[in-house]
Design a protein around this motif. Sequence first.
Motif, PDB file in Angstrom:
ATOM      1  N   GLU A  92      34.751  58.351  51.326  1.00 18.20           N
ATOM      2  CA  GLU A  92      34.006  59.145  50.345  1.00 18.20           C
ATOM      3  C   GLU A  92      34.230  58.606  48.931  1.00 18.20           C
ATOM      4  OE1 GLU A  92      34.881  63.296  50.740  1.00 18.20           O
ATOM      5  OE2 GLU A  92      34.377  63.285  52.876  1.00 18.20           O
ATOM      6  N   PHE A  93      35.461  58.192  48.647  1.00 20.53           N
ATOM      7  CA  PHE A  93      35.779  57.626  47.333  1.00 20.53           C
ATOM      8  C   PHE A  93      34.967  56.348  47.101  1.00 20.53           C
ATOM      9  CE2 PHE A  93      38.292  54.766  44.642  1.00 20.53           C
ATOM     10  CZ  PHE A  93      38.439  55.553  43.503  1.00 20.53           C
ATOM     11  N   VAL A  94      34.898  55.505  48.122  1.00 20.47           N
ATOM     12  CA  VAL A  94      34.152  54.239  48.006  1.00 20.47           C
ATOM     13  C   VAL A  94      32.667  54.531  47.786  1.00 20.47           C
ATOM     14  CG1 VAL A  94      33.453  52.157  49.261  1.00 20.47           C
ATOM     15  CG2 VAL A  94      35.828  52.897  49.307  1.00 20.47           C
ATOM     16  N   TYR A  95      32.121  55.510  48.503  1.00 21.20           N
ATOM     17  CA  TYR A  95      30.726  55.885  48.285  1.00 21.20           C
ATOM     18  C   TYR A  95      30.505  56.353  46.849  1.00 21.20           C
ATOM     19  CZ  TYR A  95      28.485  55.550  52.873  1.00 21.20           C
ATOM     20  OH  TYR A  95      27.909  55.089  54.016  1.00 21.20           O
ATOM     21  N   GLY A  96      31.453  57.102  46.302  1.00 21.36           N
ATOM     22  CA  GLY A  96      31.335  57.576  44.923  1.00 21.36           C
ATOM     23  C   GLY A  96      31.345  56.428  43.925  1.00 21.36           C
ATOM     24  N   VAL A  97      32.230  55.473  44.139  1.00 22.11           N
ATOM     25  CA  VAL A  97      32.315  54.307  43.241  1.00 22.11           C
ATOM     26  C   VAL A  97      31.025  53.499  43.310  1.00 22.11           C
ATOM     27  CG1 VAL A  97      33.522  52.114  42.870  1.00 22.11           C
ATOM     28  CG2 VAL A  97      34.826  54.189  43.310  1.00 22.11           C
ATOM     29  N   ILE A  98      30.492  53.360  44.516  1.00 24.47           N
ATOM     30  CA  ILE A  98      29.239  52.608  44.677  1.00 24.47           C
ATOM     31  C   ILE A  98      28.098  53.334  43.969  1.00 24.47           C
ATOM     32  CG2 ILE A  98      27.511  51.865  46.362  1.00 24.47           C
ATOM     33  CD1 ILE A  98      29.849  51.269  48.270  1.00 24.47           C
ATOM     34  N   ALA A  99      28.047  54.654  44.077  1.00 19.39           N
ATOM     35  CA  ALA A  99      26.998  55.429  43.410  1.00 19.39           C
ATOM     36  C   ALA A  99      27.087  55.278  41.894  1.00 19.39           C
ATOM     37  CB  ALA A  99      27.100  56.898  43.804  1.00 19.39           C
ATOM     38  N   GLN A 100      28.314  55.289  41.356  1.00 20.67           N
ATOM     39  CA  GLN A 100      28.491  55.106  39.908  1.00 20.67           C
ATOM     40  C   GLN A 100      28.059  53.708  39.478  1.00 20.67           C
ATOM     41  OE1 GLN A 100      32.617  55.968  39.206  1.00 20.67           O
ATOM     42  NE2 GLN A 100      32.325  58.191  39.264  1.00 20.67           N
ATOM     43  N   ALA A 101      28.396  52.707  40.271  1.00 18.82           N
ATOM     44  CA  ALA A 101      28.020  51.332  39.940  1.00 18.82           C
ATOM     45  C   ALA A 101      26.504  51.167  39.998  1.00 18.82           C
ATOM     46  CB  ALA A 101      28.692  50.360  40.904  1.00 18.82           C
ATOM     47  N   GLU A 102      25.883  51.806  40.969  1.00 21.58           N
ATOM     48  CA  GLU A 102      24.431  51.732  41.093  1.00 21.58           C
ATOM     49  C   GLU A 102      23.744  52.403  39.893  1.00 21.58           C
ATOM     50  OE1 GLU A 102      21.038  52.735  44.489  1.00 21.58           O
ATOM     51  OE2 GLU A 102      23.016  53.655  44.619  1.00 21.58           O
ATOM     52  N   ALA A 103      24.268  53.546  39.481  1.00 24.41           N
ATOM     53  CA  ALA A 103      23.709  54.245  38.320  1.00 24.41           C
ATOM     54  C   ALA A 103      23.847  53.402  37.060  1.00 24.41           C
ATOM     55  CB  ALA A 103      24.401  55.594  38.143  1.00 24.41           C
ATOM     56  N   ARG A 104      24.985  52.736  36.902  1.00 25.36           N
ATOM     57  CA  ARG A 104      25.207  51.896  35.715  1.00 25.36           C
ATOM     58  C   ARG A 104      24.254  50.710  35.695  1.00 25.36           C
ATOM     59  NH1 ARG A 104      28.542  47.579  33.816  1.00 25.36           N
ATOM     60  NH2 ARG A 104      29.217  47.947  31.688  1.00 25.36           N
ATOM     61  N   ALA A 105      24.047  50.106  36.880  1.00 21.52           N
ATOM     62  CA  ALA A 105      23.135  48.964  36.965  1.00 21.52           C
ATOM     63  C   ALA A 105      21.711  49.401  36.617  1.00 21.52           C
ATOM     64  CB  ALA A 105      23.181  48.357  38.359  1.00 21.52           C
ATOM     65  N   GLN A 106      21.297  50.563  37.103  1.00 23.52           N
ATOM     66  CA  GLN A 106      19.953  51.047  36.805  1.00 23.52           C
ATOM     67  C   GLN A 106      19.808  51.414  35.338  1.00 23.52           C
ATOM     68  OE1 GLN A 106      19.418  54.218  39.615  1.00 23.52           O
ATOM     69  NE2 GLN A 106      18.757  52.833  41.260  1.00 23.52           N
ATOM     70  N   SER A 107      20.853  51.959  34.730  1.00 24.34           N
ATOM     71  CA  SER A 107      20.782  52.306  33.305  1.00 24.34           C
ATOM     72  C   SER A 107      20.699  51.058  32.427  1.00 24.34           C
ATOM     73  CB  SER A 107      21.981  53.161  32.891  1.00 24.34           C
ATOM     74  OG  SER A 107      23.177  52.396  32.948  1.00 24.34           O
ATOM     75  N   ASN A 108      21.200  49.949  32.962  1.00 28.94           N
ATOM     76  CA  ASN A 108      21.116  48.677  32.233  1.00 28.94           C
ATOM     77  C   ASN A 108      19.836  47.919  32.579  1.00 28.94           C
ATOM     78  OD1 ASN A 108      23.549  49.043  30.911  1.00 28.94           O
ATOM     79  ND2 ASN A 108      24.726  48.017  32.507  1.00 28.94           N
ATOM     80  N   GLY A 109      18.974  48.541  33.367  1.00 25.99           N
ATOM     81  CA  GLY A 109      17.684  47.910  33.681  1.00 25.99           C
ATOM     82  C   GLY A 109      17.786  46.846  34.755  1.00 25.99           C
TER      83      GLY A 109
END
Length: 108
Positions: free
Chosen positions: A82-99
């Motif tokens: 679950e922790f790994v899924y959370g980290v991946i979700a945060q990384a995905e959100a950051r990548a999308q916010s950076n376009g």
Amino acid sequence: MAAKKKATKKKAAPKKKAAPKKKAAPKKAAKKAPKKKAAKKKAAKKKASKKATLDMIISKSRTKNAVADCNVSGEFYSALNEFVYGVIAQAEARAQSNGRKTVRPQDL
């Protein structure tokens, strides 16, 4: 000269294929078969309930090998997953916010 007859070989008649014999199932096996089907249905229900949870990303054996001096609880794997899924979700959100559509190491 007398006419000689040519010796003709008779063709062998094609062999008939024997009809496959039907195997008679023992009565005991017939009674056990429905029980197995019921067990499969229960297993399918269990799998369906597990599908609602997240699929395992981590490898249990590699995680256990990485822990040197302690034992690993069975609950640890799901918590780590679950922790790994959370980290991946945060990384995905950051990548999308950076376009970007690609997750990079700096997103972690």
